[in-house]
Design an enzyme around this catalytic site. Structure first.
Site, mmCIF file in Angstrom:
data_model
loop_
_atom_site.group_PDB
_atom_site.id
_atom_site.type_symbol
_atom_site.label_atom_id
_atom_site.label_comp_id
_atom_site.label_asym_id
_atom_site.label_seq_id
_atom_site.Cartn_x
_atom_site.Cartn_y
_atom_site.Cartn_z
ATOM 1 N N ASP A 1 -2.757 -5.356 -5.261
ATOM 2 C CA ASP A 1 -2.258 -5.580 -6.616
ATOM 3 C C ASP A 1 -1.776 -4.290 -7.265
ATOM 4 O O ASP A 1 -2.277 -3.197 -6.962
ATOM 5 C CB ASP A 1 -3.365 -6.171 -7.493
ATOM 6 C CG ASP A 1 -3.382 -7.688 -7.465
ATOM 7 O OD1 ASP A 1 -2.321 -8.289 -7.216
ATOM 8 O OD2 ASP A 1 -4.449 -8.283 -7.712
ATOM 9 N N ARG B 1 5.439 -8.483 -3.471
ATOM 10 C CA ARG B 1 5.331 -9.412 -4.598
ATOM 11 C C ARG B 1 5.950 -8.728 -5.808
ATOM 12 O O ARG B 1 5.501 -7.672 -6.243
ATOM 13 C CB ARG B 1 3.863 -9.741 -4.891
ATOM 14 C CG ARG B 1 3.672 -10.650 -6.132
ATOM 15 C CD ARG B 1 2.216 -10.692 -6.555
ATOM 16 N NE ARG B 1 1.374 -11.214 -5.499
ATOM 17 C CZ ARG B 1 0.055 -10.987 -5.433
ATOM 18 N NH1 ARG B 1 -0.532 -10.209 -6.326
ATOM 19 N NH2 ARG B 1 -0.650 -11.507 -4.449
#
Length: 335
Positions: free
Chosen positions: A144, A194
């Protein structure tokens, strides 16, 4: 952009606000909208339901900014147990070249990146431990993104481990000025990126502030990824950007299984099901754990409707919220 966003993100860093909000019984209603549980036992039925509906999942054990070595090690242990359980989950049959249905998302600040001294090296070693277990279990890992001060160290960890785990994913945030260059670097063969808009409070020197600028940057970055050799993961709930992703994929010659959509648990459920039903890989980001405060405040900051829902829940329990500072006072104190 939501005018209350800076206020809400400032509240995310306020210990007083955290005590008030986490101590309010009515908070549970909004938390459960975005966080299905605090334990793996509560997570399990949600995982089964999502996979059973034809969607893919990315599970995040909530936690960040760890400054205790033992806590970082406990987070690693939780991820290893989580991966074991996810590997055992029933998965619908998919073609051999399809996306891996089950993924975990990891914040390096939860793995010790902020520890004094050699924190980045500790976090990288801990990430390697998680990746080794994931490789054995047939589970993907994506790292992340966090606030901009961690970006260099986080991407350095991804670079260090990709030769060993080429499927290791990374998250890039379109509101950062640097992200177009990062997309160009990380759009190589086999890479998984992402792309999201970004959810942290960042200064104008490093990040776009206006919603239109962030969306325009998203489109520029997505075009780089779609014309690259990697696997773009389109993390957005914005209908215009979802449509743009489909158009860019067609223009770049990508098939349906050569990129995926991603959305958050609890957001645009009908659209998730529509995309999955149309045959598009649709991955749902599913957080769990008791350290949900930072995640919740970022979700509230993204959409005014989320904030309104939360304030209605608080208003239902005035006896528990008498110590809640007014939004006017918060706005004034964080100008």
């Amino acid at each position: 952009m939501n005018p209350l966003r800076p206020v809400i993100l400032a509240a995310a860093a306020s210990p007083r606000m955290k005590r008030v909000i986490t101590g309010t019984p009515m908070t549970a209603e909004i938390v459960r909208r975005f966080v299905p549980g605090e334990s793996r036992a509560e997570l399990a039925p949600v995982v089964r339901a999502l996979l059973g509906s034809g969607r893919l999942i990315s599970v995040d054990f909530l936690g960040e900014n760890t400054t205790d070595r033992a806590r970082a090690e406990a987070t690693v242990a939780e991820y290893l147990s989580l991966i074991n359980e996810l590997a055992a989950a029933d998965r619908p049959p998919r073609p051999d070249d399809a996306a891996v249905p089950v993924e975990v998302s990891v914040k390096l600040s939860a793995l010790g990146q902020a520890l004094p001294g050699d924190g980045p090296a500790i976090a990288t070693d801990n990430l390697r431990t998680v990746c080794i277990k994931a490789a054995e279990a047939g589970v993907w890992v994506t790292v992340d993104a966090e606030d901009h001060t961690t970006t260099d160290a986080t991407l350095a960890a991804v670079r260090a481990l990709r030769p060993e785990f080429p499927w290791l994913g990374a998250v890039l945030q379109s509101y950062l000025h640097r992200t177009r260059d990062d997309c160009a670097e990380f759009a190589g063969s086999g890479s998984r990126i992402r792309l999201c808009k970004g959810a942290y409070r960042e200064p104008p020197a490093v990040a776009f502030q206006r919603a239109v600028e962030v969306s325009d940057s998203y489109l520029r970055c997505l075009e780089i990824l779609m014309h690259g050799c990697g696997y773009p993961m389109v993390a957005t709930h914005d209908p215009a950007l979802v449509s743009a992703a489909e158009r860019m994929a067609a223009e770049s010659g990508r098939g349906t299984g050569e990129f995926e959509h991603q959305m958050l648990y609890g957001v645009r459920e009908a659209e998730q099901l529509r995309l999955a039903g149309a045959g598009h890989p649709m991955r749902v980001y599913v957080p769990y754990g008791d350290d949900w405060y930072g995640y919740l405040t970022r979700r509230l900051a993204e959409r005014p409707a989320n904030l309104a829902f939360f304030l209605r829940a608080l208003a239902a329990g005035p006896d528990q919220t008498s110590g809640l500072p007014s939004l006017r006072r918060l706005r004034k104190s964080h100008r």
